[in-house]
Design an enzyme around this catalytic site. Structure first.
Site, PDB file in Angstrom:
ATOM      1  N   ASP A 105       0.785  -1.240   0.000  1.00 48.81           N
ATOM      2  CA  ASP A 105       0.000   0.000   0.000  1.00 48.81           C
ATOM      3  C   ASP A 105       0.814   1.287   0.000  1.00 48.81           C
ATOM      4  O   ASP A 105       0.277   2.375  -0.205  1.00 48.81           O
ATOM      5  CB  ASP A 105      -1.006  -0.005   1.173  1.00 48.81           C
ATOM      6  CG  ASP A 105      -0.342  -0.150   2.545  1.00 48.81           C
ATOM      7  OD1 ASP A 105       0.825   0.241   2.717  1.00 48.81           O
ATOM      8  OD2 ASP A 105      -1.027  -0.661   3.469  1.00 48.81           O
ATOM      9  N   HIS A 120       6.533  -7.824  -1.199  1.00 51.00           N
ATOM     10  CA  HIS A 120       5.497  -8.154  -2.181  1.00 51.00           C
ATOM     11  C   HIS A 120       5.265  -7.048  -3.212  1.00 51.00           C
ATOM     12  O   HIS A 120       4.255  -7.071  -3.902  1.00 51.00           O
ATOM     13  CB  HIS A 120       4.187  -8.492  -1.453  1.00 51.00           C
ATOM     14  CG  HIS A 120       4.280  -9.746  -0.630  1.00 51.00           C
ATOM     15  ND1 HIS A 120       3.399 -10.045   0.386  1.00 51.00           N
ATOM     16  CD2 HIS A 120       5.153 -10.780  -0.682  1.00 51.00           C
ATOM     17  CE1 HIS A 120       3.738 -11.214   0.930  1.00 51.00           C
ATOM     18  NE2 HIS A 120       4.807 -11.670   0.309  1.00 51.00           N
ATOM     19  N   ALA A 233      -1.806  -2.164  16.681  1.00 54.95           N
ATOM     20  CA  ALA A 233      -0.478  -1.572  16.485  1.00 54.95           C
ATOM     21  C   ALA A 233      -0.487  -0.051  16.690  1.00 54.95           C
ATOM     22  O   ALA A 233       0.446   0.507  17.262  1.00 54.95           O
ATOM     23  CB  ALA A 233       0.012  -1.896  15.077  1.00 54.95           C
TER      24      ALA A 233
HETATM   25  P1  OAD Z   1      -3.590 -10.949   6.816  1.00 53.32           P
HETATM   26  O1  OAD Z   1      -4.854 -10.302   6.378  1.00 53.32           O
HETATM   27  O2  OAD Z   1      -3.422 -12.394   6.518  1.00 53.32           O
HETATM   28  O3  OAD Z   1      -3.400 -10.766   8.385  1.00 53.32           O
HETATM   29  C1  OAD Z   1      -3.587  -9.518   9.009  1.00 53.32           C
HETATM   30  C2  OAD Z   1      -3.222  -9.646  10.470  1.00 53.32           C
HETATM   31  O4  OAD Z   1      -3.325  -8.356  11.050  1.00 53.32           O
HETATM   32  C3  OAD Z   1      -4.122 -10.572  11.275  1.00 53.32           C
HETATM   33  O5  OAD Z   1      -3.332 -11.461  12.044  1.00 53.32           O
HETATM   34  C4  OAD Z   1      -4.896  -9.618  12.180  1.00 53.32           C
HETATM   35  O6  OAD Z   1      -5.213 -10.202  13.452  1.00 53.32           O
HETATM   36  C5  OAD Z   1      -3.907  -8.481  12.329  1.00 53.32           C
HETATM   37  N1  OAD Z   1      -4.494  -7.161  12.667  1.00 53.32           N
HETATM   38  C6  OAD Z   1      -5.726  -6.685  12.380  1.00 53.32           C
HETATM   39  N2  OAD Z   1      -5.872  -5.432  12.866  1.00 53.32           N
HETATM   40  C7  OAD Z   1      -4.689  -5.094  13.448  1.00 53.32           C
HETATM   41  C8  OAD Z   1      -4.200  -3.926  14.130  1.00 53.32           C
HETATM   42  N3  OAD Z   1      -4.964  -2.837  14.292  1.00 53.32           N
HETATM   43  N4  OAD Z   1      -2.935  -3.953  14.619  1.00 53.32           N
HETATM   44  C9  OAD Z   1      -2.160  -5.062  14.475  1.00 53.32           C
HETATM   45  N5  OAD Z   1      -2.565  -6.173  13.830  1.00 53.32           N
HETATM   46  C10 OAD Z   1      -3.811  -6.204  13.331  1.00 53.32           C
HETATM   47  O7  OAD Z   1      -2.387 -10.071   6.192  1.00 53.32           O
HETATM   48  P2  OAD Z   1      -0.871 -10.479   5.932  1.00 53.32           P
HETATM   49  O8  OAD Z   1      -0.359 -11.400   6.965  1.00 53.32           O
HETATM   50  O9  OAD Z   1      -0.140  -9.214   5.687  1.00 53.32           O
HETATM   51  O10 OAD Z   1       0.005 -10.846  -0.380  1.00 53.32           O
HETATM   52  O11 OAD Z   1      -0.999 -11.248   4.569  1.00 53.32           O
HETATM   53  C11 OAD Z   1       0.146 -11.671   3.895  1.00 53.32           C
HETATM   54  C12 OAD Z   1      -0.029 -11.558   2.394  1.00 53.32           C
HETATM   55  O12 OAD Z   1      -1.219 -12.236   1.993  1.00 53.32           O
HETATM   56  C13 OAD Z   1      -0.221 -10.139   1.891  1.00 53.32           C
HETATM   57  O13 OAD Z   1       1.008  -9.451   1.724  1.00 53.32           O
HETATM   58  C14 OAD Z   1      -0.927 -10.356   0.590  1.00 53.32           C
HETATM   59  C15 OAD Z   1      -1.903 -11.430   0.994  1.00 53.32           C
HETATM   60  O14 OAD Z   1      -2.345 -12.240  -0.022  1.00 53.32           O
HETATM   61  C16 OAD Z   1       0.274 -10.113  -1.485  1.00 53.32           C
HETATM   62  O15 OAD Z   1      -0.188  -9.019  -1.694  1.00 53.32           O
HETATM   63  C17 OAD Z   1       1.226 -10.783  -2.400  1.00 53.32           C
END
Ligand code: OAD
Length: 247
Positions: A105, A120, A233
């Protein structure tokens, strides 16, 4: 949030020379960017196979671009939150501070972070499907869909990593190297589901780093964390920063 845990985190940071941070979609949630796997996550509403794979792009580039155009519109309207801002500040405070993000983003850049590895890719960069040249483009909405390379006229694609594609080996190598050298690794807002990003904290832990995780929900990494700060966060990072200012 337990203030003793905030204090412990601040003390761990205070005593560390080399800090690495891995962020995921959760760090941008408080800015209004949907995550991928949560309750209102993008992969609950859309099929990744239709929108985020090379096969989907070959089959229907217009559909894929419409989705990215929509996401660029959404992300372009929001601002970094206190979590992004605190990390941008820490980069200027700690002598060796590296930020590794899975997010496309661009909000870390907008917050002022400079030393970033974007595992990514970045939704504001486009890549020529023929020449592989990468250009920055902030037009939102895009004038033409699919956009065309101004140099050769071939189709441009989003400069992001899709499912089934390999990460840039140089970026990945640098990320693993940072993880092998850091003393503390902070993992923020990732479900730790997507590889190879999810292995980075385990690699750092094996190399002796302390792992601090910030997430409202436990993840597969939580059992490896030396400290799990359960919450948002955008609330927790400024609290740690405040405490750092007082010790
Ligand atoms: P996810 O959507 O899988 O996970 C988001 C995480 O953020 C979850 O564990 C939530 O509990 C947590 N979360 C939500 N609100 C939050 C807050 N306010 N503060 C802290 N944490 C919070 O996202 P990613 O792990 O980033 O790939 O996903 C990995 C990849 O999968 C992404 O980069 C994307 C996606 O497909 C590509 O774009 C290639």
């Amino acid at each position: 949030m337990n203030s003793e845990d905030i204090k412990r985190a601040a003390e761990i940071f205070r005593n560390a020379k080399r800090i690495a941070v891995l962020t995921g979609a959760g760090i941008s949630a408080e800015s209004g960017v949907p995550t991928f796997r949560g309750k209102d996550g993008l992969w609950r509403q859309f099929r990744a196979e239709d929108l985020a794979t090379p096969e989907a792009f070959s089959r229907d580039p217009k559909l894929v671009w419409e989705w990215y155009n929509w996401r660029r519109g959404l992300v372009g309207k929001v601002e970094p939150n206190p979590a992004h801002q605190t990390l941008a500040k820490w980069e200027t405070v700690f002598p060796e501070f590296a930020l590794i993000t899975q997010n496309v983003d661009g909000l870390h850049v907008k917050a002022g972070s400079k030393n970033i590895l974007e595992l990514h890719g970045n939704i504001w960069k486009l890549r020529c499907t023929k020449e592989e040249t990468v250009t920055e483009n902030h037009a939102s909405p895009l004038g033409e869909i699919p956009p065309r390379c101004p140099a050769c006229g071939e189709m441009l694609r989003p400069h992001v990593v899709w499912f089934g594609e390999a990460l840039d080996p140089n970026i990945l190598h640098r990320a693993f190297s940072l993880c092998s050298l850091c003393e503390v690794m902070l993992v923020i807002g990732t479900s730790a589901f997507v590889q190879p990003a999810a292995s980075l904290p385990l690699y750092a832990s094996d190399a002796g780093a302390k792992i601090i995780e910030i997430n409202p929900d436990p993840t597969p990494l939580t059992s490896y964390a030396n400290l799990f700060l359960q919450g948002k966060a955008g609330e927790i990072l400024p609290l740690i920063d405040q405490y750092l200012g007082t010790i």
